[in-house]
Design an enzyme around this catalytic site. Structure first.
Site, mmCIF file in Angstrom:
data_model
loop_
_atom_site.group_PDB
_atom_site.id
_atom_site.type_symbol
_atom_site.label_atom_id
_atom_site.label_comp_id
_atom_site.label_asym_id
_atom_site.label_seq_id
_atom_site.Cartn_x
_atom_site.Cartn_y
_atom_site.Cartn_z
ATOM 1 N N ASP A 189 40.351 49.748 -24.269
ATOM 2 C CA ASP A 189 40.210 51.272 -24.393
ATOM 3 C C ASP A 189 40.606 51.761 -25.137
ATOM 4 O OD1 ASP A 189 42.331 50.733 -23.420
ATOM 5 O OD2 ASP A 189 42.652 52.645 -21.627
ATOM 6 N N THR A 223 47.561 47.799 -21.493
ATOM 7 C CA THR A 223 47.902 48.361 -20.672
ATOM 8 C C THR A 223 48.119 47.773 -19.250
ATOM 9 O OG1 THR A 223 45.469 49.864 -20.551
ATOM 10 C CG2 THR A 223 47.206 49.931 -18.503
ATOM 11 N N GLU A 268 42.941 52.227 -10.525
ATOM 12 C CA GLU A 268 43.557 51.879 -11.407
ATOM 13 C C GLU A 268 43.568 50.061 -10.900
ATOM 14 O OE1 GLU A 268 44.867 53.116 -14.478
ATOM 15 O OE2 GLU A 268 44.013 54.561 -13.587
#
Length: 271
Positions: A71, A76, A53
């Site tokens: 995305d 995020t 990640e």
């Protein structure tokens, strides 16, 4: 980095058939092994996920991480990629508000509620980014991230893996999948991937071979990843999880060596 809005955790159901099947002894044996919820194993799991990640084994440094990776899920952020567009970032901030009312992220709750399910930055932007990084220094906020991770991702996936007769590696494979694909039963979520795998191979709890089943699960997950541009790079399967699986390291014991995004992106946990 869940791809769907927060849903119900994976439900583990033990049926009478399962309790009386020939796989019962196998399940008891797995239960007696060291699971991923063992503190040392859990630390390993956090480090491996962080390598994929955030390209770092230092997962605790990721409390402050936040960006839009393009995305379609908005921002995020945090230790496993809570997203503003999928509901889990909202839940983290709600929990933080519950534990510490009037914190630096409190003003963003209305905006997070509005953008849930979208990629919108409306009411967020650089002010949210700065506030998130400030909050990340607060142990109360760090604990909120930990608890959301465990309640929605770690605990349900490990429980389901144990019910399926999987040892620590299989439990990690489930956990990594639910982090990326989110809970749920649609074809692109964790539950859907598991269902697809079970059509190809029996789980150990059903009397199947553990390695064969995990290969089927990874095949099903890889197919889903390739359908989405943001996750089309499958190194966390090909040069990470399958490396451990081919080595027969079903207990996920160190030393561990793997790569994620090519030969130059390598990691090691010595023990």
């Amino acid at each position: 980095m869940a791809t769907v809005a927060i849903g119900l955790p994976v439900t583990v159901r033990f049926t009478a058939e399962a309790a009386t099947s020939p796989s019962r002894a196998r399940a008891v044996q797995v239960t007696g092994s060291v699971g991923l919820d063992d503190p040392a194993k859990k630390e390993i799991a956090m480090e491996i996920v962080s390598s994929a990640e955030n390209s770092s084994l230092n997962w605790k440094a990721q409390y402050a991480y936040i960006e839009d990776i393009g995305d379609g899920r908005g921002y995020t952020a945090g230790i496993i990629g809570f997203c503003s567009g999928t509901g889990d970032m909202l839940e983290v901030v709600r929990l933080y508000e519950l534990r510490k009312p009037g914190n630096v992220l409190s003003p963003f709750l209305p905006a997070l509620e509005k953008v849930d399910g979208t990629a919108s930055h409306a009411g967020l932007g650089s002010k949210l980014v700065n506030a998130w990084r400030t909050a990340a220094k607060d142990p109360v906020f760090q604990q909120a991230q930990n608890e959301e991770r465990d309640a929605v991702y770690f605990d349900p996936s490990v429980a389901q893996a144990k019910a399926d007769g999987l040892r620590a590696l299989g439990q990690f494979i489930y956990y990594d999948a639910i982090v990326m694909h989110g809970p749920g039963d649609d074809g692109s979520s964790f539950g859907g991937i598991r269902k697809a795998a079970l059509k190809q191979a029996q789980s150990p709890a059903q009397g199947g071979d553990e390695v064969a089943y995990l290969n089927a699960f990874l095949d099903a997950r890889k197919k889903v990843m390739r359908q989405e541009e943001a996750h089309a790079e499958t190194g966390r399967i090909d040069t990470e999880q399958r490396v451990f699986l081919r080595a027969g390291n079903l207990d996920l014991d160190p030393p561990l060596k793997w790569a994620v995004y090519g030969a130059d992106d390598t990691y090691e946990i010595s023990g």
